[in-house]
Write an enzyme that holds these catalytic residues in place. Structure first.
Site, short mmCIF file in Angstrom:
data_model
loop_
_atom_site.label_atom_id
_atom_site.label_comp_id
_atom_site.label_asym_id
_atom_site.label_seq_id
_atom_site.Cartn_x
_atom_site.Cartn_y
_atom_site.Cartn_z
N LYS A 19 46.74 22.96 25.02
CA LYS A 19 47.05 24.36 25.33
C LYS A 19 48.47 24.69 24.87
CE LYS A 19 48.30 27.19 29.36
NZ LYS A 19 47.58 28.44 29.06
N SER A 444 44.91 42.45 37.27
CA SER A 444 46.16 41.74 37.00
C SER A 444 46.91 42.36 35.83
CB SER A 444 45.87 40.27 36.69
OG SER A 444 45.01 40.15 35.58
N GLU A 495 49.28 41.86 40.92
CA GLU A 495 49.04 40.49 41.35
C GLU A 495 50.12 39.49 40.93
OE1 GLU A 495 45.07 39.37 40.19
OE2 GLU A 495 44.23 41.30 40.79
N ASP A 500 46.02 32.28 40.57
CA ASP A 500 44.68 32.30 39.98
C ASP A 500 43.79 33.09 40.92
OD1 ASP A 500 42.53 31.02 38.07
OD2 ASP A 500 41.80 30.68 40.12
N HIS A 664 18.23 44.50 38.41
CA HIS A 664 17.86 44.94 39.76
C HIS A 664 18.83 44.39 40.80
CE1 HIS A 664 16.04 40.96 39.36
NE2 HIS A 664 15.92 40.91 40.68
N HIS A 706 40.99 39.48 25.68
CA HIS A 706 41.16 38.09 25.29
C HIS A 706 41.91 37.96 23.97
CE1 HIS A 706 37.55 38.02 27.93
NE2 HIS A 706 38.18 36.99 28.43
N CYS A 738 38.82 43.30 31.10
CA CYS A 738 39.09 42.33 32.15
C CYS A 738 40.57 42.46 32.53
CB CYS A 738 38.76 40.92 31.65
SG CYS A 738 38.47 39.71 32.96
#
Length: 767
Positions: A19, A444, A495, A500, A664, A706, A738
């Site tokens: 990362k 956020s 936030e 998380d 539904h 993203h 998001c």
């Protein structure tokens, strides 16, 4: 001899090394050469961990800088022209497809990203053209990494996503009409070429993943297996032996495909999720075919019960013999943390119950040795494991009589709002006074390095609670001011205090424990650290009321209270495996119900209870199991939200729009406003809201959070125009896909500014 096997290993490294390297490269702080060196270092380290643990069959080509399906997209040259025309360096082209690219005059959005089956891992969806061709890369990644391991003295089994799954998990590009599975004849020669190259490099066996076999398959997809594997198994000496792997479900319903697979070397099945399929699978094997028995859980962190796992393997050995059984993980271990050795702060009692990826490597070897050489050969490990099982079963941590008593008193009436939506909305409209096309965000705002530094200082005791609270209030002030300047209609507090969206709540609930380094890849460089449910769940005190109340006190517009729903709290944790998930979900719902009621009492009249994991938890096959899940999942959400007055508006958010098959249930949630991911999906997916005459309000995302690229105002207008073909103006909310936690402030402000201007344009047209 019974061999041990792992289907895949986590990629990120012990301290999220991958990362950090990828993000440094994206930020221009690390060279491409150094990024590639770091990838090689991690691969070698992970192979050595497995070898040192005694694993017999170690995977390669399970590593990816972003996503393993994206690796296949590039390896087979399934690259849409909008990327290839820019002649980017291969690694930059790869990342452009994964996360978008907006640099040096190149502006392309990312390919669609969706959940990998029912996990919280996200894969990049293969996107095909009407005139699609396939071509193997000049230096195929699968071959290169096999050679890399071989040079290090480790012989691996390469992992390749199978041709049927590769096509079936893809889609036609926008404006294209190709049916992906119809491309089978075109892609098979490339698979043949790849397998021959692997054999030439020295690979004797190759793991070829066909996880779609756990689905209810369309006839065209099911029919593709026979020609695909007749062709691939006909390579004879030119190709390696193939181990076909399935996971996350049973394959009994697809047994008519098995005759086409009986000539393959081995078949892997998941005996953790569906142990009952063992007997039937054995009966379907070819006369010499090997069974890879997935008895070590690749999806959860609990220690394997050696006694039960050995019984399963012994049952297979009795029918097949030791030379036809492999002990394996149920799936890739990419869904589990790297190593338990990094956890220095877990209570020793519960730490003894867990097993992460590195420890699971040891578990498969113990089980294999026990069934090969007898229990006496690993007596110490078996005795220790039995003690761990007993200690967990008898621990006081797992049982809370007060929680069970409260659950016994839940009534059906507690799941319903006081009035139907039309009556609620009339009161909400009067109280909130919102314009047409109201704008908001999902929750956020960017988590800056300063926020992370201050949170870390507070955690370490380097600043006082009062100092930290003052810092958080200043952050909330700044976020409210920014929303004032942007002129949004419904605010969020941003936030800044939350680490998380699940961990934050878990830390405030009884029944959870937490790790410090148990990171799991979610997508790309995004890692999560799922909390672990170890016992009955309850809320000892309010969790979010203080910050939300403060934010509302300094805001000009309505302020949303932000909560994570019970199913997402469950799914994005490592759940207990000793009680049914419906019991855990109901406990979470009761805790959140108290929080929702307290927020309303504090003056918060818009409350968002996010359930992005509702779709993820859906059983992979239609039928009774799916309907049972939807019943208790919907009840859990409704139990958490139904305690408020009609004038309080309940929102919910869902990532990824593939919900046609259970619409539904979405409607049954009875949320006043739904926000959904839509920016990378075809707007035609919104037709389901028309066809089902959905009566409530909807906020389909107008841009992809993203990706770091900033959508133009005209681009957002185009998306809203598409949405209005399916939704009524008074039904439509305008919001991003998001939360904005992972974005930078510069791009966030620019994108939201364009979004608000686009909303005002349509407000003017329709007022």
């Amino acid at each position: 001899m019974v061999q041990s096997s792992i289907l895949g290993f986590p990629r990120m490294g012990r301290l999220r090394d991958l990362k950090k390297a990828c993000e440094a490269y994206w930020g221009g702080k690390l060279s491409q050469e150094d990024l590639l060196k770091e990838g090689k270092r991690l691969r070698l380290e992970h192979w050595k961990i497995q070898k040192d643990a005694g694993v017999d069959i170690i995977p390669s080509n399970d590593f990816a800088f972003y996503d393993h399906v994206l690796d296949h997209i590039q390896m087979f040259n399934v690259i849409p022209e909008r990327y290839s025309k820019h002649k980017l360096d291969p690694i930059d082209e790869y990342f452009a497809m994964g996360r978008g690219h907006q640099k040096n005059g190149v502006d392309v959005s990312a390919l669609e990203m969706v959940k990998w089956f029912d996990s919280n891992y996200h894969y990049v969806k293969p996107t095909f053209q009407d005139n699609q061709t396939f071509k193997l890369a000049s230096n195929p990644k699968a071959v290169a990494e096999f050679k890399e391991a071989k040079e290090a003295g480790i012989t691996t089994r390469p992992v390749v996503l199978g041709p049927v799954s590769f096509l079936a998990l893809g889609k036609a590009d926008r404006g294209q009409s190709v049916e992906p599975i119809s491309l089978l004849d075109k892609v098979l020669p490339v698979y043949e070429e790849l397998l021959q190259a692997l054999k030439a490099a020295g690979a004797e066996t190759v793991q070829i993943d066909e996880p779609v076999l756990v689905f209810d398959l369309l006839p065209k997809v099911k029919d593709a297996f026979k020609p695909a594997y007749q062709k691939l198994s006909a390579l004879d000496a030119k190709g390696p032996q193939l181990v076909l792997a399935t996971y996350f479900g049973d394959i009994i319903h697809n047994f008519d495909v098995i005759p086409a697979l009986q000539s393959l070397y081995a078949l892997h099945v998941d005996l953790v999720r569906h142990p009952e399929q063992l007997e039937s699978v054995i009966q379907q094997l070819g006369p010499k075919q090997i069974l890879s028995a997935g008895v070590v859980d690749g999806r959860n962190i609990w220690k394997t019960n050696f006694k039960k796992a050995i019984e399963v393997v012994e049952s297979a050995i009795q029918k097949l013999g030791k030379d036809r059984v492999i002990v394996a993980t149920s799936s890739s271990l990419v869904h589990t943390p790297h190593t338990l050795a990094s956890e220095k702060q877990l209570p020793e009692e519960v730490k003894d119950w867990f097993s992460f990826a590195s420890e699971k490597a040891g578990e498969v070897t113990v089980i294999a040795k026990a069934v090969t050489d007898g229990p006496a050969s690993v007596r110490e490990q078996l005795e220790s494991n039995a003690k761990s099982m007993q200690a967990r079963a008898s621990s006081k941590r797992t049982n809370d009589p007060q929680v069970k008593d409260r659950q016994s008193k839940v009534t059906s009436a507690m799941h319903d709002r006081k009035s139907p939506f039309p009556q609620r909305y009339a009161q909400q409209k009067e109280k909130l006074n919102l314009p047409l096309f109201p704008t908001t965000t999902i929750g956020s705002f960017p988590q800056t390095s300063e926020i992370r530094v201050q949170r870390n200082k507070f955690t370490k005791g380097e600043i006082t609670a009062k100092e930290y609270e003052a810092f958080i209030e200043k952050e909330i002030q700044d976020v409210v001011k920014i929303q004032d300047e942007l002129d949004l209609d419904v605010y969020v507090h941003g936030e800044p205090e939350r680490n998380d969206m699940v961990q934050y709540f878990g830390e405030r609930l009884e029944g959870y424990v937490f790790t410090t380094h148990a990171w799991v890849q979610s997508y790309g460089s995004r890692c999560v650290r799922p909390p672990i449910i170890v016992g009955d769940i309850s809320r000892p005190a309010p969790m979010t009321v203080k910050e939300s109340k403060y934010a509302a006190s300094i805001s000009k517009k309505p302020m949303k209270g932000m909560l994570t729903g019970p199913i997402t709290c469950l799914r994005w944790s490592f759940p207990r495996d000793d009680v049914h998930q419906s019991i855990q979900a109901q406990q979470l719902a009761l805790a959140l119900r108290d929080e929702v009621v307290d927020l309303e009492a504090a003056g918060i009249f818009v409350i968002q209870v996010d359930e992005p994991a509702l779709r993820e938890g859906l059983p992979l096959r239609a039928g009774r199991e799916r309907e049972n899940y939807l019943s208790w999942a919907v009840d859990s959400f409704k139990l958490s939200t139904a305690g408020v007055q009609d004038s309080t508006q309940i929102h919910s958010h869902f990532c990824y729009s593939e919900f046609q098959d259970f619409f539904h249930a979405i409607a049954a949630l009875d949320a006043d406003v739904l926000s959904i991911e839509n920016s990378k999906s075809d707007a035609k997916l919104l037709r389901v809201f028309v066809d089902q005459a959905y009566p409530r309000h909807i906020g389909p995302g107008v841009y992809d959070i993203h990706s770091p690229r900033v959508p133009s105002e005209e681009e957002i207008k185009g998306r809203i125009e598409e949405m209005l073909q399916y939704l009524k103006p008074d039904q439509l909310w305008i919001n991003p896909d998001c939360g904005l936690k992972t974005r930078q402030w510069k791009e966030t402000k620019a994108a939201l500014g364009n979004m608000v201007n686009a909303a005002k344009y349509f407000r003017g047209k329709h007022t």
